[in-house]
Design a protein around this motif. Structure first.
Motif, PDB file in Angstrom:
ATOM      1  N   ILE A  64       0.832  -1.205   0.000  1.00  0.00           N
ATOM      2  CA  ILE A  64       0.000   0.000   0.000  1.00  0.00           C
ATOM      3  C   ILE A  64       0.863   1.250   0.000  1.00  0.00           C
ATOM      4  CG2 ILE A  64      -1.757   1.278   1.257  1.00  0.00           C
ATOM      5  CD1 ILE A  64      -2.748  -1.274  -0.084  1.00  0.00           C
ATOM      6  N   TYR A  67       1.867   2.090  -3.408  1.00  0.00           N
ATOM      7  CA  TYR A  67       0.814   2.769  -4.168  1.00  0.00           C
ATOM      8  C   TYR A  67       0.717   4.240  -3.783  1.00  0.00           C
ATOM      9  CZ  TYR A  67      -0.688  -2.016  -5.215  1.00  0.00           C
ATOM     10  OH  TYR A  67      -0.727  -3.320  -5.635  1.00  0.00           O
ATOM     11  N   LEU A  86      -8.906   1.810 -11.173  1.00  0.00           N
ATOM     12  CA  LEU A  86      -8.081   0.928 -10.362  1.00  0.00           C
ATOM     13  C   LEU A  86      -8.682  -0.473 -10.344  1.00  0.00           C
ATOM     14  CD1 LEU A  86      -7.394   3.287  -7.311  1.00  0.00           C
ATOM     15  CD2 LEU A  86      -6.310   3.248  -9.566  1.00  0.00           C
ATOM     16  N   SER A  91     -10.133  -5.279  -1.865  1.00  0.00           N
ATOM     17  CA  SER A  91     -10.900  -4.041  -1.791  1.00  0.00           C
ATOM     18  C   SER A  91      -9.991  -2.839  -1.971  1.00  0.00           C
ATOM     19  CB  SER A  91     -11.617  -3.956  -0.442  1.00  0.00           C
ATOM     20  OG  SER A  91     -12.240  -2.692  -0.290  1.00  0.00           O
ATOM     21  N   LYS A  92     -10.418  -1.917  -2.814  1.00  0.00           N
ATOM     22  CA  LYS A  92      -9.653  -0.703  -3.065  1.00  0.00           C
ATOM     23  C   LYS A  92     -10.311   0.529  -2.447  1.00  0.00           C
ATOM     24  CE  LYS A  92     -10.050  -2.553  -6.919  1.00  0.00           C
ATOM     25  NZ  LYS A  92      -9.979  -3.966  -6.444  1.00  0.00           N
ATOM     26  N   LEU A  95      -7.934   2.517  -0.076  1.00  0.00           N
ATOM     27  CA  LEU A  95      -6.872   3.149  -0.855  1.00  0.00           C
ATOM     28  C   LEU A  95      -7.389   4.376  -1.592  1.00  0.00           C
ATOM     29  CD1 LEU A  95      -3.990   3.114  -2.049  1.00  0.00           C
ATOM     30  CD2 LEU A  95      -4.869   1.621  -3.862  1.00  0.00           C
ATOM     31  N   HIS A 184     -16.741   3.912  -6.040  1.00  0.00           N
ATOM     32  CA  HIS A 184     -16.331   2.585  -5.572  1.00  0.00           C
ATOM     33  C   HIS A 184     -17.161   1.533  -6.300  1.00  0.00           C
ATOM     34  CE1 HIS A 184     -13.915   4.362  -2.422  1.00  0.00           C
ATOM     35  NE2 HIS A 184     -14.952   5.007  -1.936  1.00  0.00           N
ATOM     36  N   SER A 214     -13.132   2.175  -9.293  1.00  0.00           N
ATOM     37  CA  SER A 214     -12.554   0.847  -9.108  1.00  0.00           C
ATOM     38  C   SER A 214     -13.491  -0.188  -9.706  1.00  0.00           C
ATOM     39  CB  SER A 214     -12.343   0.551  -7.621  1.00  0.00           C
ATOM     40  OG  SER A 214     -13.587   0.480  -6.938  1.00  0.00           O
ATOM     41  N   ASP A 216     -14.054  -4.709  -9.873  1.00  0.00           N
ATOM     42  CA  ASP A 216     -13.673  -5.984  -9.288  1.00  0.00           C
ATOM     43  C   ASP A 216     -14.200  -7.168 -10.078  1.00  0.00           C
ATOM     44  OD1 ASP A 216     -12.176  -5.645  -6.641  1.00  0.00           O
ATOM     45  OD2 ASP A 216     -13.820  -4.236  -6.378  1.00  0.00           O
ATOM     46  N   VAL A 240      -3.680  -2.334  -9.065  1.00  0.00           N
ATOM     47  CA  VAL A 240      -3.325  -2.090  -7.662  1.00  0.00           C
ATOM     48  C   VAL A 240      -3.970  -3.156  -6.757  1.00  0.00           C
ATOM     49  CG1 VAL A 240      -2.866   0.380  -7.854  1.00  0.00           C
ATOM     50  CG2 VAL A 240      -5.222  -0.407  -7.573  1.00  0.00           C
ATOM     51  N   THR A 242      -4.693  -5.047  -3.604  1.00  0.00           N
ATOM     52  CA  THR A 242      -4.463  -4.709  -2.202  1.00  0.00           C
ATOM     53  C   THR A 242      -4.565  -5.919  -1.281  1.00  0.00           C
ATOM     54  OG1 THR A 242      -6.804  -4.228  -1.798  1.00  0.00           O
ATOM     55  CG2 THR A 242      -5.430  -2.422  -2.624  1.00  0.00           C
TER      56      THR A 242
END
Length: 307
Positions: A64, A67, A86, A91-92, A95, A184, A214, A216, A240, A242
């Protein structure tokens, strides 16, 4: 002789391998069904999941921090007109929020939680962004002229066309003035439909808007066409991972090995009903109306096979 021995060993290994595969196919299959699994209560399962101790914390902290060293680069990309996307395992949310709270302090930030089931983009997002941009413009104009201008906001109609036009208008070409939209899980269930994605793409293409988002889901890029990716969103992709648990995002999704709640049962029933023919839907409607009119009865316990 040695080569001959090696060939025989390879042949014997291959022969045993395929014999084992064949015997496995001929073996007795399990008669167990997925429905026979003893599912636990969802609250109990979530409680157990919350008690799982995190691992490799030092390595994740180093990751992290690496980043965080890219924050200045990300801000430069936003100021250049790019959108930040991202992706990666984990989970981002933390961040992105840390990036917004530390590196975007000079700009107004609107946060959208795409992992929620329902989101009203027009009322909750577009209107909020227009109001924030208007306040930002008033502050800049007021500091330059010595006082805030007493003029009416130009988007009182609250129509989407007026909001988009305001967000895209060249208000202050000599000053850098934009609103950052943080999303998100832009591939979340509340934003996954075509209308929401096209509306977000129009907002992202506005000259006074920058997007940090972000994803996923493995099929998230299928949400966008070429124009949306390269022109409207203008994504700059950043990998990225995490390895952080989806604690917040996972609250709004049912667990696989848990009993579904009432809301999940309603959603499942809705999906099944939508897949039926109009005639079958009308039959279920008649049955539902009959049940509501006779709520003291136990209900229908058997449905014909054609339903």
């Amino acid at each position: 002789m040695e080569d001959h021995d090696i060939n025989e060993e390879e042949f014997e290994f291959s022969r045993n391998y395929f014999l084992a595969k064949e015997s496995g196919k001929l073996g007795k299959k399990s008669a167990r069904k997925l429905s026979e699994i003893d599912l636990v209560d969802e609250q109990d399962l979530r409680a157990e999941v919350s008690n799982i101790e995190p691992k490799h914390e030092k390595e994740i902290d180093l990751l992290i921090n690496g980043y965080k060293s890219l924050y200045n680069e990300w801000v430069f990309e936003l100021r250049y007109g790019l959108g930040l996307l991202l992706y990666g395992f984990g989970s981002k949310k933390t961040l992105i929020e840390d990036f917004a709270s530390t590196a975007l302090t000079e700009y107004s930030v609107i946060v959208v939680n795409g992992y929620l089931q329902l989101i009203n983009l027009k009322q909750q997002v577009a209107m909020a962004m227009a109001e924030v941009l208007w306040d930002q413009l008033k502050l800049q104009s007021g500091s330059a002229s010595g006082g805030l201008p007493k003029c009416q906001q130009p988007f009182n109609s609250r129509s989407m066309d007026d909001l988009i036009a305001f967000l895209d208008a060249p208000h202050a070409p000599e000053n850098e003035c934009f609103v950052c939209l943080v999303i998100h899980n832009i591939d979340g269930p509340g934003l996954r439909d075509s209308d929401s994605q096209h509306l977000l793409a129009k907002i992202a293409a506005c000259s006074n808007v920058r997007v940090v988002a972000s994803i996923d889901h493995v099929n998230a890029p299928l949400l966008w066409d070429k124009k949306m990716v390269h022109v409207q969103y203008n994504w700059c992709w950043h990998h990225v991972p995490t390895f952080a648990p989806y604690k917040v995002e996972g609250v709004f999704h049912p667990l696989i090995l848990a009993h579904g709640g009432a809301s999940q049962s309603v959603k499942t029933a809705t999906i099944v009903l939508q897949s039926l023919t109009p005639n079958a839907q009308s039959v279920f409607k008649v049955l539902a109306e009959h049940q509501l009119a006779h709520h003291d009865e136990e209900g229908t316990v058997f449905f014909p096979s054609w339903c």
